[in-house]
Motif scaffolding. Structure first.
Motif, mmCIF file in Angstrom:
data_model
loop_
_atom_site.group_PDB
_atom_site.id
_atom_site.type_symbol
_atom_site.label_atom_id
_atom_site.label_comp_id
_atom_site.label_asym_id
_atom_site.label_seq_id
_atom_site.Cartn_x
_atom_site.Cartn_y
_atom_site.Cartn_z
ATOM 1 N N ILE A 197 0.805 -1.222 0.190
ATOM 2 C CA ILE A 197 0.020 -0.051 0.057
ATOM 3 C C ILE A 197 0.737 1.186 0.101
ATOM 4 N N LYS A 198 1.947 1.255 0.846
ATOM 5 C CA LYS A 198 2.897 2.381 0.869
ATOM 6 C C LYS A 198 3.536 2.380 -0.581
ATOM 7 N N ASP A 199 3.916 1.512 -1.235
ATOM 8 C CA ASP A 199 4.299 1.557 -2.583
ATOM 9 C C ASP A 199 3.496 2.419 -3.541
ATOM 10 N N ASP A 200 2.181 1.937 -3.556
ATOM 11 C CA ASP A 200 1.016 2.399 -4.212
ATOM 12 C C ASP A 200 0.937 3.934 -4.126
ATOM 13 N N ILE A 201 1.124 4.162 -2.728
ATOM 14 C CA ILE A 201 0.906 5.693 -2.541
ATOM 15 C C ILE A 201 2.258 6.422 -2.956
ATOM 16 N N ALA A 202 3.435 5.635 -2.770
ATOM 17 C CA ALA A 202 4.668 6.481 -3.438
ATOM 18 C C ALA A 202 4.534 6.487 -5.134
ATOM 19 N N GLN A 203 3.775 5.468 -5.537
ATOM 20 C CA GLN A 203 4.029 5.791 -7.159
ATOM 21 C C GLN A 203 2.826 6.857 -7.361
ATOM 22 N N ALA A 204 1.759 6.848 -6.812
ATOM 23 C CA ALA A 204 0.822 8.060 -6.973
ATOM 24 C C ALA A 204 1.202 9.182 -6.809
ATOM 25 N N VAL A 205 2.153 9.319 -5.614
ATOM 26 C CA VAL A 205 2.778 10.691 -5.438
ATOM 27 C C VAL A 205 3.833 11.074 -6.702
#
Ligand SMILES: Nc1ncnc2c1ncn2[C@@H]1O[C@H](COP(=O)(O)OP(=O)(O)OP(=O)(O)O)[C@@H](O)[C@H]1O
Ligand SMILES: [Mg+2]
Lengths: 476, 255
Positions: B245-253
């Motif tokens: 989930i953290k990776d997803d957020i990082a990607q989104a950012v």
């Protein structure tokens, strides 16, 4: 200690006391009025009015000289004492001559307080100074008759010294000599009111004796003098005061209470006092416990500007037992300087001191203890616990336990704690639906709960209500 | 009927550090929502902000309890409005007995002048204690004072059962409970489930959710709800952890 004293002087000046709270105005028309100020003429005046025997008149005069010669104890006590102006004080108002005012003149907040405390109508009027005497004569005379049948004497101090000199003189001033301290000397010079009780050998008085039943102006006076003698194997409990605030015009109250428990006697003295914020309350209370006797002081101090009170027991006979249980509540601008004295003077004597104080706002609670067990004694024990609860960040507490235990086989146990009700605790209780004030009350009541349980039922209920009221005032 | 959290921003009052950063979440009456998330992500902060804890300042957003914004209310008013918080670390209140505390809390819910009926109260209290298999001696003991970790958690649930809130937030009620206690406490919670009541259950472990089966599972990361799913999401988190989930957020950012 010296910085401590300095600090307290500075504090005394900063404290902004509402001196109007206990101030009522009333027409001054007393037949028996000693006027203001203190001199040998005042003493003569009091003795004349009371029509006292010569020995007591002389006793008073000597006491006055002692009073004049003694310095204020400000080398250890609060410098606020210096603000007492002895020449501005009235030392005697005779029975029935207490000023009256009408109920309409009593301020609304005072009336409201009475109402919230659930004080009965009749008592409200007395407490507010509207009536000089309770209509409790009937109760009192019934009680007096029942007691009289057992040989129990329960009268005012003046009546006691006149009617029962053979017992009175033997003990009067023996537990607390005139020169014990400046204020015991003052009381010895100008005392009036208070009770004289004698319980004959083996008599166990079932119901507590209450000053309450014979309240009148003099009894609730400024310079009460009480002497209680529980003869061999007898038992008695005495109760004075109530939790309702007393709205006094007099600013100095200085009582002396002497207790004597003869061999195997059990004596309990319960006090609950709530003074208005302008009062200096400087009281000397001490007991002598003879062999296997038990003396217990239960003391609750609320209100006043400065209270100094350290009930004591001289454990004079083998296996005597002394106890002081005390609760002090120091509200904004008030200083409760209280504690206990235990003087062990025989083998196998035991003493127990439990003191709890609560400081609210700029209130200050001081615990002062004295426990003395000399070297030559054997098998003596003392237990001292003092716990302080600070409500606000401006509240203050100090502890001065002076414990000297010498000799082998004697022991003393001392515990002290200072606690605060944390914001987290308050939040927790509020999250369950209690208001901040209710949460405070509950915690404070919890803090004193184990001691309050030792008070007679009616007092514990009143105390709880009073704490609720105080806590309401302490939060925004 | 719902507990609706809209764009909630909250910081630590003492230093201004933002902990909740635009949190949206709606718990409908009758539903059980679970929140999972890494240590320090803001789960307990969320529960305390909802309760009105003075350490936190709300800088933006709204919290509507059945349509009424509760953010300006004192903590006790929110409680009486029907919000309950089972704390991750329940406070000890020395000197105040459990029975007196609960009694005062219930009394506070009655209109002025009305007295709680003592016999009914004790009957109810004992009934709930029996349900949670709590010894009667806990009525006389001071609130949480000297309680074991598990006893404290059970005591929180006892309070919830007695106060019957509309919305209850349980912050890691399962941690500290042994297996048997977990079942007992869960059945206590399940007994309270019903169309008129919503739950927000904060936990680190899927195991609790076997007993208290959630309708919705949310993942709270960095002060926001970053992922929402059904009860199977809890299993997925247990297997995979939070990194995805953290990776997803990082990607989104970074996108
Ligand atoms: N009053 C406070 N003072 C300082 N820091 C705080 C305060 N309250 C919360 N924090 C910080 O805010 C962050 C979130 O804390 P919080 O307790 O909400 O985490 P959590 O998600 O409940 O974690 P856990 O799973 O470990 O219980 C943490 O970094 C915490 O240190
Ligand atoms: Mg947490």
């Amino acid at each position: 200690m010296s910085t401590e004293l300095l600090e307290s002087t500075v504090q005394a000046k900063q404290i902004d006391i509402d001196r109007t709270a206990g101030n009522f105005s009333y027409p001054e028309q007393h037949t028996f009025d000693a006027g203001t100020g203190l001199s040998h003429a005042t003493v003569d005046y009091i003795s004349d009015v009371k029509n006292e025997p010569d020995w007591i008149r002389e006793y008073r005069h000597k006491a006055l000289d002692v009073f004049f010669s003694k310095p204020m104890p400000t080398h250890w006590a609060s410098h606020d004492l210096e603000n007492i102006i002895f020449q501005n004080i009235r030392y005697y108002l005779a029975n029935g001559q207490k000023p009256t005012r009408s109920w309409e003149e009593v301020p609304d907040d005072v009336k409201k307080t009475f109402e919230r405390l659930g004080i009965p109508e009749q008592e409200r009027k007395f407490l507010a100074g509207v009536e000089a005497q309770f209509d409790s004569e009937a109760v009192y005379s019934n009680m007096k008759k029942a007691l009289g049948d057992q040989g129990v004497i329960f009268v005012g101090s003046t009546e006691g010294l006149k009617e029962h000199p053979e017992i009175f003189r033997k003990w009067f001033g023996k537990v607390i000599p005139t020169g014990d301290n400046k204020f015991s000397a003052l009381n010895s010079a100008v005392f009036s009111g208070g009770s004289f009780i004698y319980v004959p050998p083996g008599v166990k008085v079932k119901h507590p004796l209450q000053a309450y039943f014979r309240i009148n102006a003099e009894n609730f006076g400024q310079f009460e003098r009480t002497l209680i003698i529980a003869d061999e194997g007898s038992e008695v409990m005495y109760m004075e005061g109530c939790t309702a605030p007393k709205f006094e015009t007099a600013t100095l109250h200085s009582a002396v209470v002497e207790l004597v428990a003869m061999k195997g006697a059990k004596l309990q003295y319960v006090t609950v006092q709530n003074w208005s914020a302008n009062v200096f309350n400087l009281v000397t209370k001490r007991a002598i416990a003879h062999e296997e006797a038990e003396v217990k002081w239960i003391d609750c101090n609320i209100g006043s500007r400065l209270t100094m009170k350290y009930p004591g027991v001289v454990l004079k006979g083998r296996k005597a037992r002394g106890e002081v249980i005390s609760i002090a509540l120091a509200s904004d601008g008030q200083h409760q300087d209280t504690g206990a004295k235990m003087i062990h003077a025989a083998d196998e004597t035991t003493s127990n001191i439990v003191s709890k104080s609560i400081s609210v706002g700029t209130g200050r609670a001081t615990y002062r203890g004295l426990v003395h067990i000399p070297k030559h004694l054997k098998g003596c024990k003392n237990n001292t616990e003092c716990d302080a609860l600070l409500i606000n960040s401006t509240s203050r507490t100090d502890t001065y336990p002076a414990i000297t235990v010498r000799g082998t086989g004697n022991s003393s146990q001392h515990e002290a704690s200072v606690s605060q009700i944390s914001a987290e605790q308050i939040f927790y209780m509020q999250q369950r639906g209690l208001t901040e004030a209710q949460a405070m009350s509950l915690s404070v009541n919890g803090f004193v709960n184990d001691l309050v349980r030792q008070f007679p039922m009616e007092y514990s209920v009143e105390l709880k209500r009073l704490i609720d009221l105080e806590m309401e005032g302490s939060v925004g | 009927m719902s507990l609706e959290i809209r764009n909630l921003h909250a910081c630590i009052a003492a230093n201004g550090t933002e902990i909740l950063r635009g949190l949206d979440l709606t718990v409908e009456a009758g539903k059980v929502h679970a929140i999972m998330g890494p240590n320090g992500s803001g789960k307990s902060t969320l529960s305390k902000v909802l309760g009105g804890h003075p350490d936190y300042e709300v800088t933006e957003g709204e919290v509507l309890l059945d349509g009424v914004n509760i953010l300006g209310m004192e903590p006790d008013v929110r409680s009486r409005a029907g919000l309950f918080l089972a704390f991750q670390y329940p406070m000890e209140i020395p000197g105040v007995s459990n029975a007196n505390f609960l009694r005062a809390a219930l009394q506070a819910r009655l209109p002025e002048g009305e007295e709680l009926e003592a016999t009914d109260y004790y009957a109810r209290l004992y009934e709930k204690m029996d349900m949670l298999e709590m010894d009667r001696k806990f009525t006389a003991r001071s609130v949480n004072d000297g309680f074991s970790g598990g006893e404290k958690k059970r005591n929180e649930i006892l309070q919830m059962l007695m106060l019957e809130p509309k919305y209850a937030i349980l912050d890691e009620t399962d941690s500290g409970l042994d297996i048997d206690a977990l079942k007992i406490v869960s059945s206590g919670v399940n007994a309270m489930r019903g169309p008129a009541r919503g739950f927000l259950v904060i936990t680190h472990y899927q195991r609790l959710l076997d007993y208290i089966v959630p309708d919705v599972v949310h993942v709270l990361v960095g002060g926001r709800i970053e992922h929402t799913g059904g009860k199977e999401l809890a299993l997925e988190l247990e297997a995979k952890g939070y990194d995805w989930i953290k990776d997803d957020i990082a990607q989104a950012v970074s996108a």
